[in-house]
Enzyme design. Structure first.
Site, PDB file in Angstrom:
ATOM      1  CE1 TYR A 124     -16.476  13.021 -43.003  1.00 32.11           C
ATOM      2  CE2 TYR A 124     -16.658  13.964 -40.817  1.00 32.11           C
ATOM      3  CZ  TYR A 124     -15.885  13.509 -41.865  1.00 32.11           C
ATOM      4  OH  TYR A 124     -14.517  13.524 -41.765  1.00 32.11           O
ATOM      5  CE  LYS A 171     -11.293  19.549 -56.963  1.00 35.45           C
ATOM      6  NZ  LYS A 171      -9.964  20.140 -57.191  1.00 35.45           N
ATOM      7  CG  ASP A 204      -7.395  21.567 -55.280  1.00 34.54           C
ATOM      8  OD1 ASP A 204      -8.368  22.315 -55.131  1.00 34.54           O
ATOM      9  OD2 ASP A 204      -7.034  21.141 -56.391  1.00 34.54           O
ATOM     10  CG  ASP A 228     -13.038  15.802 -39.826  1.00 36.30           C
ATOM     11  OD1 ASP A 228     -12.382  16.263 -38.864  1.00 36.30           O
ATOM     12  OD2 ASP A 228     -13.367  14.607 -39.898  1.00 36.30           O
TER      13      ASP A 228
END
Length: 337
Positions: A124, A171, A204, A228
């Protein structure tokens, strides 16, 4: 003594839902003086910029703002006003409490999750360029300073609000340097809070676990993009964006807003759900003004209104008819009284 608060009505349904909040605070007898400012489309028309200096100056002066939703053009137009505000005011934390309201239709009960999202960097940061025609590169920025700062907020929040666990979401198995840095910073801060469990989940897997058993989580701590996405996922677990408040917090400044969009398709029809914005002002009272009793009263009033069956269209079963924005606001006022 009256407290001055910057009011950004926004666009779309923004003016309707913020108007409901103003009415409720007046009815509750809270001495608030509103300083209206504009952002987004309306600001672009009046000031030739979606984020005018007058708005930023107002928030820097008052230290607190209530913001309605502002439309962000997709694939073009001006950049996100929300992202611009966070950068300009250094609002490095996005705080989203998500809890079950028993009378709101949802698949789960007993959910009580705090989402702490880093608010200033990651993808972002908006650093994009075209390498060659047809190839675009976006830069993912993760820094030790920002990661440590948001982690410290999460653990301090846990300590002051009697929370026992902070779960970092990442991740780092794939993005070993960027997400790896975020995870290391979280673990280092966690070592300074021995009474609070610090663990982590790959993003995930975290999403799957939220769908399977959301009550296992307490505080989720995430970089900007994952935060988000996951915060909206969590909103879906308790009935949708219409019942979830939000806050963007810096060292001294807080901007409070519902997490839903501007919904231009229903703007002006008087049917928008004001509950998320009302709950956001409860967050404002608690975090920026220290009015815990008043904040709890507003949250309880929203729950009572919903328990009494005062449901807007987004909360009723398919084919059902919801109440108007004004009716929902009036029910909250009645519950406070």
């Amino acid at each position: 003594m009256s407290r001055l608060i910057t009011l950004i009505e926004g666009d779309g349904i923004g003016p309707e839902v913020t108007r409901a909040v103003v009415t409720i605070l007046d009815a509750a007898g809270l001495e608030v003086e509103w300083e209206p400012q504009v952002a987004g489309v309306l600001a672009l028309e009046r000031h030739n910029t979606p984020l005018p200096p007058e708005l930023l100056d107002s928030i820097k002066r008052t230290k607190v703002a209530l913001k309605g939703p502002v439309t962000t053009p997709v694939g073009g137009g001006f950049t996100s006003v929300n992202v611009g505000l966070r950068k300009a005011l250094n609002l490095f934390v996005n705080l989203r409490p998500v809890w079950t309201i028993p009378s709101v239709p949802s698949r789960y009960s007993g959910i009580d999750i705090i989402i702490v999202r880093e608010n200033t960097e990651d993808l972002y940061a908006g650093l994009e360029h075209e390498v060659v025609p047809g190839v675009v590169e976006s830069l993912k920025i993760i820094t030790e300073k920002a990661s440590t700062r948001v982690a410290r907020f999460a653990f301090e929040y846990a300590r002051t609000h009697n929370r026992t666990r902070v779960t970092a979401v990442h991740k780092a198995n794939i993005m070993k340097m960027s997400d790896g840095l975020f995870l290391r910073c979280v673990r280092q801060v966690g070592e300074q809070f021995p009474g609070i469990t610090c663990d982590d989940r790959i993003v995930d897997n975290a999403c799957m676990q939220l769908v399977l058993n959301p009550t296992q989580f307490d505080i989720l701590l995430l970089p900007n993009l994952y935060g988000d996405i996951v915060s909206d996922l969590c909103a879906g677990l308790v009935g949708g964006l219409g019942v979830v408040p939000g806050a963007n917090l810096g060292e001294e400044i807080g901007v409070f807003e519902a997490v839903h969009g501007s919904a231009p398709d229903i703007a002006g029809k008087g049917i928008a759900n004001p509950y998320a914005t009302i709950l956001s002002v409860a967050l404002l009272l608690r975090h920026s003004l220290g009015l815990e009793v008043e904040a709890r009263a507003i949250e309880s009033a929203v729950s009572k209104a919903i328990d009494d069956g005062v449901l807007t269209g987004d909360l009723v079963a398919p084919g059902g008819k919801g109440v108007s924005t004004a009716e929902a606001g009036a029910a909250v006022i009645a519950a406070i009284s």
